[in-house]
Design an enzyme around this catalytic site. Structure first.
Site, short mmCIF file in Angstrom:
data_model
loop_
_atom_site.label_atom_id
_atom_site.label_comp_id
_atom_site.label_asym_id
_atom_site.label_seq_id
_atom_site.Cartn_x
_atom_site.Cartn_y
_atom_site.Cartn_z
CB SER A 1 39.10 48.74 42.02
OG SER A 1 38.63 48.05 40.88
CG HIS B 1 38.55 36.58 37.05
ND1 HIS B 1 37.43 36.79 36.26
CD2 HIS B 1 39.31 37.70 36.94
CE1 HIS B 1 37.51 37.99 35.71
NE2 HIS B 1 38.63 38.57 36.11
CG HIS C 1 33.32 45.15 39.29
ND1 HIS C 1 32.22 46.00 39.28
CD2 HIS C 1 34.41 45.95 39.33
CE1 HIS C 1 32.64 47.25 39.29
NE2 HIS C 1 33.97 47.26 39.32
CG ASN D 1 34.16 50.58 41.43
OD1 ASN D 1 33.95 51.77 41.62
ND2 ASN D 1 33.61 49.91 40.42
CB THR D 2 33.05 52.32 46.99
OG1 THR D 2 34.07 51.85 47.89
CG2 THR D 2 31.87 51.37 47.02
NE ARG D 3 34.23 56.01 40.36
CZ ARG D 3 33.39 55.04 40.01
NH1 ARG D 3 33.51 53.85 40.54
NH2 ARG D 3 32.42 55.28 39.14
#
Length: 297
Positions: A119, A123, A133, A135-137
């Protein structure tokens, strides 16, 4: 689907860790490259790395990960790149929610789970550089497995050519996995990254998918890897283009107000934030996504 997928889980966790290492190196490289222009008189930023653990009531081993955060750099005001691999048993509330949402029978009889992923939230110092942003999961239970993730761009000062580049790279990485995949995931992101109480999106979109399980683990893993691989070529050129741009106090004000939208979304709607806090993962790692400063008007 009751496969344990032991070797596959290890491969997925190793992939997320390798992607983390690649991104951390690239971001520190951007800090080194900012040898002239805004904030170039600072020391280049570096990631502080902390091991995290998932808390359980009985103190048993339940996995953890690495929280890597850079603060106050030349290019990045705050960026976190976290990886984790956690496991154990889902509590009653999480069991019920998962059974209802995913239609998985048997969660109460065997509530084991395993989850691994990366994740990232960045900024930026320069208001002309977009926040981002990604993310991979992978998630596994004895009753089924699936992949999820995506990426979305969050500029406070929008440039149409930056948005077009970001989406074009994402589309190029989705196309090998089937006609219409990019359009489907883009529409999903537009719906998911929407702030109902503000009546607007939190950024200029990207791609998103969840509960992705075709039944072919290798094909699905290849898809999620390509989503991860898309990130650096989609994002780095935008930072390279904008990081030396001068900015005004008015630009910074726009950035801080826009960050308020990001904070609202992540605290109220984001599934990952809710899941991480509900399952006892390190709160600092879960809330890493929040901006260092924001304003509301």
């Amino acid at each position: 689907m009751t496969e344990e997928l032991t070797a596959e889980r290890t491969r997925a966790a190793d992939w997320f860790r390798g992607l983390r290492d690649e991104i951390v190196a690239a971001f520190e490289g951007l800090e080194d490259a900012q040898a002239e222009g805004p904030l170039s008189d600072r020391e280049p930023g570096r990631f502080d790395v902390t091991e995290t653990r998932r808390a359980t009531p009985d103190g048993s081993d339940a996995g953890g990960g690495l929280m890597s955060v850079m603060r106050g750099g030349r290019v990045f005001e705050k960026v976190g790149v976290n990886v984790s691999t956690v496991y154990g048993e889902l509590g009653p509330e999480a069991q019920a929610a998962m059974a209802a949402r995913k239609g998985l029978p048997g969660m109460q009889e065997d509530p084991r789970f395993w989850a691994s992923g990366i994740s990232l939230v960045a900024h930026m110092q320069n208001p002309h550089c977009p926040a981002v942003h990604m993310n991979t999961r992978m998630f596994w239970t004895p009753h089924g497995w699936w992949f999820g993730g995506g990426a979305d761009l969050n500029p406070c000062i929008e440039y149409d050519e930056d948005t077009a580049h970001f989406h074009r790279v994402l589309e190029d990485h989705c196309d090998p996995h089937g006609a219409g995949q990019y359009d489907r995931l883009k529409a999903w992101a537009d719906e998911y990254f929407y702030i109902p109480h503000r009546g607007r999106a939190r950024g200029v979109g990207g791609i998103f998918l969840d509960d992705h399980c075709s039944g072919d683990w290798e094909a699905d893993f290849a898809f999620i890897r390509d989503i991860g691989r898309a990130f650096l070529p989609a994002y780095l050129p935008l930072v390279e283009k904008r990081r030396r741009s001068p900015w005004s106090d008015a630009d910074k004000e726009v950035q801080l107000v826009h960050r308020g939208l990001y904070a609202e979304y992540n605290l109220v709607y984001d599934r990952g934030t809710k899941f991480g806090l509900a399952t006892g993962h390190d709160a600092n790692a879960v809330l890493m996504s929040l901006p260092p400063m924001a304003k509301w008007i």
